[in-house]
Write an enzyme that holds these catalytic residues in place. Structure first.
Site, PDB file in Angstrom:
ATOM      1  N   GLY A  61     -31.628  25.751  -6.727  1.00  0.00           N
ATOM      2  CA  GLY A  61     -30.001  26.400  -6.890  1.00  0.00           C
ATOM      3  C   GLY A  61     -29.149  25.477  -7.197  1.00  0.00           C
ATOM      4  O   GLY A  61     -29.189  24.171  -6.773  1.00  0.00           O
ATOM      5  N   GLN A  94     -20.821  21.856  -7.816  1.00  0.00           N
ATOM      6  CA  GLN A  94     -21.841  20.546  -7.504  1.00  0.00           C
ATOM      7  C   GLN A  94     -21.870  19.716  -8.734  1.00  0.00           C
ATOM      8  O   GLN A  94     -22.298  18.834  -8.538  1.00  0.00           O
ATOM      9  CB  GLN A  94     -23.246  21.070  -7.116  1.00  0.00           C
ATOM     10  CG  GLN A  94     -23.072  21.842  -5.767  1.00  0.00           C
ATOM     11  CD  GLN A  94     -24.227  22.297  -5.267  1.00  0.00           C
ATOM     12  OE1 GLN A  94     -24.793  23.342  -5.822  1.00  0.00           O
ATOM     13  NE2 GLN A  94     -25.183  21.648  -4.500  1.00  0.00           N
ATOM     14  N   CYS A 137     -29.280  21.125   0.921  1.00  0.00           N
ATOM     15  CA  CYS A 137     -28.242  21.289  -0.357  1.00  0.00           C
ATOM     16  C   CYS A 137     -28.114  19.882  -1.181  1.00  0.00           C
ATOM     17  O   CYS A 137     -28.296  18.642  -0.374  1.00  0.00           O
ATOM     18  CB  CYS A 137     -26.753  21.406   0.242  1.00  0.00           C
ATOM     19  SG  CYS A 137     -25.696  21.581  -1.065  1.00  0.00           S
ATOM     20  N   LEU A 138     -28.366  20.150  -2.252  1.00  0.00           N
ATOM     21  CA  LEU A 138     -28.408  18.762  -3.100  1.00  0.00           C
ATOM     22  C   LEU A 138     -26.975  17.952  -3.101  1.00  0.00           C
ATOM     23  O   LEU A 138     -27.208  16.715  -3.174  1.00  0.00           O
ATOM     24  CB  LEU A 138     -28.419  19.134  -4.693  1.00  0.00           C
ATOM     25  CG  LEU A 138     -29.764  19.859  -5.027  1.00  0.00           C
ATOM     26  CD1 LEU A 138     -29.855  20.205  -6.365  1.00  0.00           C
ATOM     27  CD2 LEU A 138     -30.941  18.822  -4.735  1.00  0.00           C
ATOM     28  N   HIS A 162     -26.254  31.210  -0.674  1.00  0.00           N
ATOM     29  CA  HIS A 162     -25.931  29.611  -0.444  1.00  0.00           C
ATOM     30  C   HIS A 162     -25.150  29.348  -1.601  1.00  0.00           C
ATOM     31  O   HIS A 162     -24.146  28.650  -1.638  1.00  0.00           O
ATOM     32  CB  HIS A 162     -27.116  28.998  -0.172  1.00  0.00           C
ATOM     33  CG  HIS A 162     -27.106  27.454  -0.263  1.00  0.00           C
ATOM     34  ND1 HIS A 162     -27.382  26.612   0.897  1.00  0.00           N
ATOM     35  CD2 HIS A 162     -26.607  26.476  -1.042  1.00  0.00           C
ATOM     36  CE1 HIS A 162     -27.256  25.489   0.496  1.00  0.00           C
ATOM     37  NE2 HIS A 162     -26.687  25.365  -0.709  1.00  0.00           N
ATOM     38  N   GLU A 163     -25.639  29.651  -2.869  1.00  0.00           N
ATOM     39  CA  GLU A 163     -24.854  29.468  -4.042  1.00  0.00           C
ATOM     40  C   GLU A 163     -23.526  29.898  -4.328  1.00  0.00           C
ATOM     41  O   GLU A 163     -22.662  29.342  -4.568  1.00  0.00           O
ATOM     42  CB  GLU A 163     -25.694  29.711  -5.049  1.00  0.00           C
ATOM     43  CG  GLU A 163     -27.155  29.060  -5.336  1.00  0.00           C
ATOM     44  CD  GLU A 163     -27.119  27.275  -5.061  1.00  0.00           C
ATOM     45  OE1 GLU A 163     -26.066  26.513  -5.260  1.00  0.00           O
ATOM     46  OE2 GLU A 163     -28.067  26.795  -4.274  1.00  0.00           O
ATOM     47  N   HIS A 193     -21.043  28.277  -2.462  1.00  0.00           N
ATOM     48  CA  HIS A 193     -20.372  27.229  -2.887  1.00  0.00           C
ATOM     49  C   HIS A 193     -19.128  27.456  -3.794  1.00  0.00           C
ATOM     50  O   HIS A 193     -18.275  26.687  -3.980  1.00  0.00           O
ATOM     51  CB  HIS A 193     -21.559  26.263  -3.968  1.00  0.00           C
ATOM     52  CG  HIS A 193     -22.144  25.393  -3.265  1.00  0.00           C
ATOM     53  ND1 HIS A 193     -21.911  24.218  -2.783  1.00  0.00           N
ATOM     54  CD2 HIS A 193     -23.697  25.486  -3.187  1.00  0.00           C
ATOM     55  CE1 HIS A 193     -22.999  23.665  -2.127  1.00  0.00           C
ATOM     56  NE2 HIS A 193     -24.026  24.406  -2.399  1.00  0.00           N
TER      57      HIS A 193
END
Ligand code: NI
Length: 176
Positions: free
Chosen positions: A50, A55, A97-98, A139-140, A143
């Site tokens: 995701g 991000q 998380c990236l 989660h996304e 963000h």
């Protein structure tokens, strides 16, 4: 995947854009669709399941996800996603998380969520997400509200992760 999709640099903690509330998209244009394709390419390249627009340094309410298995791609692109229903049951899943590389923690969230969003053509859609996809979409969407998975864990575990990030940031600053 269009050949024109380009990879975008992924913003890491503690960049302040990750803490900002992203703006709704008022009109879905070719630029929006290009961004969705670029984000998709960036997510697959990372690799991740995701990615949210903040991000990649764009403070707009746009996310892409693919929680399918290797040979069974389940790409979902969402503009202005909104959680409209959550289950009472919760589950605990390990998240990473990236934007917080190499750190993971168990996060408790509703096991099932219903999400309404616009697709890349501006058509209203909704899905009921379970299991990994439920965690991923929450989660996304977090963000887009400046929330990170470390905000959902114990203070002890969060402080441990923050100390590691600060140490790595210091070391990379020294190298530059
Ligand atoms: Ni993330």
């Amino acid at each position: 995947m269009p050949v024109t999709a380009k990879l975008m640099p992924i913003i890491k903690m503690p960049d302040p854009i990750l803490r900002r509330t992203a703006m709704p998209v008022s009109e879905i244009t070719d630029g929006t669709r290009q961004l969705l394709d670029d984000m998709t390419a960036t997510m697959y390249d990372a690799p991740g399941i995701g990615l949210a627009a903040p991000q990649v340094n764009i403070s707009q309410r746009i996310i892409v996800m693919d929680c399918g298995k290797d040979d069974d791609s389940k790409l979902i692109k969402m503009v202005n996603p909104e959680i409209i229903d959550v289950s009472e049951a919760h589950t605990l899943l390990e998240e990473g998380c990236l934007s917080i590389p190499d750190q993971t923690a168990d996060v408790e969230r509703p096991a099932e969520v219903k999400v309404q969003y616009l697709d890349e053509n501006g058509v209203s859609q909704s899905i009921v997400a379970n299991d990994l996809l439920a965690a991923c979409v929450q989660h996304e969407i977090d963000h887009l509200n400046g929330v990170l998975f470390i905000d959902h864990i114990s203070r002890l575990k969060r402080d441990m992760i923050l100390r590691r990030i600060m140490k790595e940031t210091r070391q990379s600053t020294l190298k530059n």
